[in-house]
Design an enzyme around this catalytic site. Structure first.
Site, short mmCIF file in Angstrom:
data_model
loop_
_atom_site.label_atom_id
_atom_site.label_comp_id
_atom_site.label_asym_id
_atom_site.label_seq_id
_atom_site.Cartn_x
_atom_site.Cartn_y
_atom_site.Cartn_z
N LYS A 128 11.11 -6.40 -9.05
CA LYS A 128 9.81 -6.62 -8.41
C LYS A 128 8.80 -7.04 -9.49
O LYS A 128 8.70 -6.40 -10.55
CB LYS A 128 9.37 -5.32 -7.72
CG LYS A 128 8.44 -5.52 -6.55
CD LYS A 128 8.31 -4.22 -5.77
CE LYS A 128 7.31 -4.33 -4.66
NZ LYS A 128 7.08 -3.03 -4.00
O1 G3P Z 1 5.33 -1.15 -1.81
C1 G3P Z 1 4.25 -2.00 -1.61
C2 G3P Z 1 3.37 -1.68 -0.41
O2 G3P Z 1 4.15 -1.48 0.72
C3 G3P Z 1 2.36 -0.59 -0.65
O3 G3P Z 1 1.71 -0.20 0.52
O4 G3P Z 1 0.44 1.57 1.68
O5 G3P Z 1 0.23 1.34 -0.82
O6 G3P Z 1 -0.79 -0.36 0.73
P1 G3P Z 1 0.32 0.62 0.52
#
Ligand code: G3P
Length: 230
Positions: free
Chosen positions: A83
């Site tokens: 990633k």
């Molecule tokens: O893993 C990346 C993403 O899904 C993070 O989500 O909830 O931290 O905005 P969030």
């Protein structure tokens, strides 16, 4: 649409995986930090548990070190996808790693033009963050729709749209309808996707009615019935 779980918590991954619905896992530095465990050991354990893509994120900000980190991460397990943040340096690293045959997930995508750049650089997955856009009053779903359309317009672009920052079951349904290839979903939302009060109410009624059936032992009754016909 494939379903990935967005967590580094082994117990959550194990539980959701046991439901038979998990195609892969995404992590990020924040999710790893939350678990307070060794990064590489955690990634290896996840990759042994789920036989699908497992995203592990680089933290270097310059391309040469990102590439070094990526090459090493890819050696941890065959399921590892590297990633990489969507920056100039990230694009360089994405391009170099994809030329080495290493799968990449280019993350922190907030506009369609970024997704086009990531695809050109050979990204295996692009991660548009829809919840974080919604938080800003910008329509995250519209970003998914736009990227799906852009990629469909050019068959040379092989990048998969991985909808990230999913906040609720409606997000999941919307990105599936929009044609996202993958949604990465937190455990809390995966649980919500199974529940409905009408299901519980119906189940309770079935069990209540069943109590009036003379022989309620399905296993015993079926075993005897099968034996009598053998
Ligand atoms: O893993 C990346 C993403 O899904 C993070 O989500 O909830 O931290 O905005 P969030």
């Amino acid at each position: 649409m494939k379903i990935f779980i967005d967590t580094a918590n082994l117990a959550e991954i194990r539980e959701a995986h046991s439901w038979g619905v998990i195609d892969g896992v995404t992590t990020n530095p924040s999710l790893i930090a939350k678990e307070g465990r060794d990064f590489i050991a955690t990634i290896h354990e996840i990759a042994e548990l789920v036989d699908g893509p497992v995203s592990a994120e680089v933290v270097a900000q310059d391309a040469p070190t990102m590439i070094k980190e990526g090459l090493l991460l890819a050696k941890v397990h065959r399921n590892v996808v590297v990633k990489i943040p969507l920056t100039y340096e990230g694009l360089k690293a994405c391009s170099a790693l994809s030329k080495e045959g290493i799968r990449t997930n280019v993350t922190l995508c907030f506009q369609a033009a970024q997704a086009l750049m990531a695809a050109k650089a050979g990204a295996t997955y692009i991660s548009p963050f829809i919840g974080r856009l919604d938080d800003l009053g910008v329509d995250g779903l519209q970003l998914i729709q736009s990227i799906v359309k852009i990629y469909a317009n050019d068959p040379a672009l092989k990048t998969n749209v991985l909808a990230a920052s999913i906040r609720d079951p409606l997000h999941v349904v919307q990105v599936a309808e929009a044609g996202a290839h993958v949604a990465t979903i937190p455990f809390k939302v995966l649980k919500q996707m199974v529940l409905h009060p009408m299901t519980d109410r119906g189940n309770e009624q079935f069990l209540k009615d069943w109590k009036t059936v003379p022989d309620q032992d399905i296993i015993g009754q079926t075993t005897r019935w099968l034996a009598s016909r053998a």
